[in-house]
Design an enzyme around this catalytic site. Structure first.
Site, PDB file in Angstrom:
ATOM      1  N   GLU A 221       0.820  -1.211   0.000  1.00 34.82           N
ATOM      2  CA  GLU A 221       0.000   0.000   0.000  1.00 34.82           C
ATOM      3  C   GLU A 221       0.852   1.258   0.000  1.00 34.82           C
ATOM      4  O   GLU A 221       0.535   2.236  -0.688  1.00 34.82           O
ATOM      5  CB  GLU A 221      -0.937   0.010   1.218  1.00 34.82           C
ATOM      6  N   GLU A 222       1.933   1.247   0.765  1.00 31.30           N
ATOM      7  CA  GLU A 222       2.748   2.455   0.910  1.00 31.30           C
ATOM      8  C   GLU A 222       3.452   2.853  -0.385  1.00 31.30           C
ATOM      9  O   GLU A 222       3.950   3.973  -0.503  1.00 31.30           O
ATOM     10  CB  GLU A 222       3.772   2.277   2.037  1.00 31.30           C
ATOM     11  N   ASP A 242      -8.108   2.076   7.139  1.00 27.41           N
ATOM     12  CA  ASP A 242      -6.767   2.665   7.171  1.00 27.41           C
ATOM     13  C   ASP A 242      -6.783   3.772   8.215  1.00 27.41           C
ATOM     14  O   ASP A 242      -7.816   4.038   8.844  1.00 27.41           O
ATOM     15  CB  ASP A 242      -6.393   3.189   5.778  1.00 27.41           C
TER      16      ASP A 242
END
Length: 345
Positions: A221-222, A242
């Protein structure tokens, strides 16, 4: 939703935070997550990409729900073994040099060694460096000082350190008596803990879900493509769990659940966002609806990959995002309430 499930989520979060897992180096954390869901009685499998796909049960597989969170974090990689034996880094994700300064790190070599060090400004002694305060912090003006007797590139390479080795920043996790949790990488290990708390609630109560529910714990995701794969057939709605943004101009606090209406990539599904708001009201959750100015989520990667579904975003409020972050047990509890109410709709 009893508070004990939030307490369980926080305990699981702390255990996961102790496992280093920057993007690209997530196998150990993903294995832990898979086992944590399996221990609750759920079918959980590793994807080819390295994430964890969990079947949380439910009936209607043609109108299924997809919950997404991620266990990859910020971090860094060795970009150069310098002539003095120190290490120049390149960031993984949105890691900022000025935020990581003076933090303890672990360097994982491909040979299996784990070496300790500190991420410092080059020439970090204030009594020596007259430009200490004026120097712009970047990954070119900072370095890792290894806690080893090295003074040359050869010395460092003899320890097994090479370009491409992973560098992990100490999370410094603390839970206070007043219920606050402080740590690096609450984004998004806190949400993984929340989904485990939801799983335990579903198991303990033997909840019968009208719609099929899957959870996907992603691992990229990052760096922008965590949620771009592994969506089961029949999914019509996806919710990223999140971190909720806390800061000037936003209403959310660490003790609330944040419902995001829009972020820097655009609006979330108006219909699904409305469902999440109604779930918060029904369950008596303390919530805030906000617009995030600098943000993107897994579920937007899912849409960008071409999946046809409605998307939403919620999360416990987290202050000082991508830094030394802070949230609260109440924010976890309120997020669990919204998830419970949403799944019951």
């Amino acid at each position: 939703m009893e508070k004990k499930y939030a307490e369980y989520a926080l305990e699981r979060t702390c255990a996961l935070l102790a496992i280093d897992s920057p993007s690209g180096f997530t196998a150990r954390a993903a294995g832990w997550v898979r086992e944590a869901f399996a221990s609750l009685g759920f079918e959980a499998k590793l994807t080819a990409k390295g994430g964890v796909l969990v079947d949380l049960g439910g009936e209607d597989a043609e109108d299924a729900i997809f919950l997404e969170a991620h266990t990859d974090t910020l971090g860094a990689m060795v970009a150069e073994v310098k002539s003095n034996g120190r290490l120049r880094l390149t960031p993984l994700g949105g890691m900022r040099a000025e935020n990581g300064e003076a933090e303890n790190v672990r360097v994982y070599t491909r040979g299996g060694r784990v070496l300790e060090g500190t991420f410092q400004l080059v020439n970090a002694s204030v009594h020596v460096n007259g430009d200490y305060g004026e120097t712009k912090r970047s990954f070119d003006t900072t370095e890792v000082v290894l806690d080893e007797d090295v003074s040359s590139a050869g010395d460092t390479r003899a320890l097994g350190v090479e370009v491409g080795d992973m560098v992990c920043f100490d999370p410094r996790t603390r839970v206070t008596a007043s219920g606050y949790i402080k740590s690096r990488f609450l984004d998004d290990k806190l949400s993984v803990g929340i989904l485990l708390g939801l799983g335990r609630y579903l198991r303990d109560r033997d909840v019968s879900l009208r719609r099929k529910v899957y959870a996907h714990i992603t691992v990229y995701e990052e760096v922008g493509h965590g949620g771009s794969a592994s969506v089961p057939a029949g999914v019509t709605e996806a919710v990223s769990v999140d971190m909720g943004c806390v800061g000037e101009g936003l209403r959310c606090t660490e003790r609330q659940v944040s419902i995001c209406a829009k972020d820097s990539r655009g609006p979330y599904s108006y219909e699904l966002t409305g469902k999440l708001i109604e779930a918060a009201k029904k369950e008596g959750a303390d919530y805030a609806v906000d617009v995030y100015p600098h943000y993107g989520s897994d579920v937007e990667s899912t849409l960008s990959a071409g999946y046809d579904l409605r998307h939403g975003l919620i999360g416990a409020g987290v202050y000082a995002s991508h830094g030394y972050e802070r949230s609260h047990l109440d924010g976890v509890w309120n997020t669990l309430k919204v998830l419970k109410g949403y799944l019951e709709q």
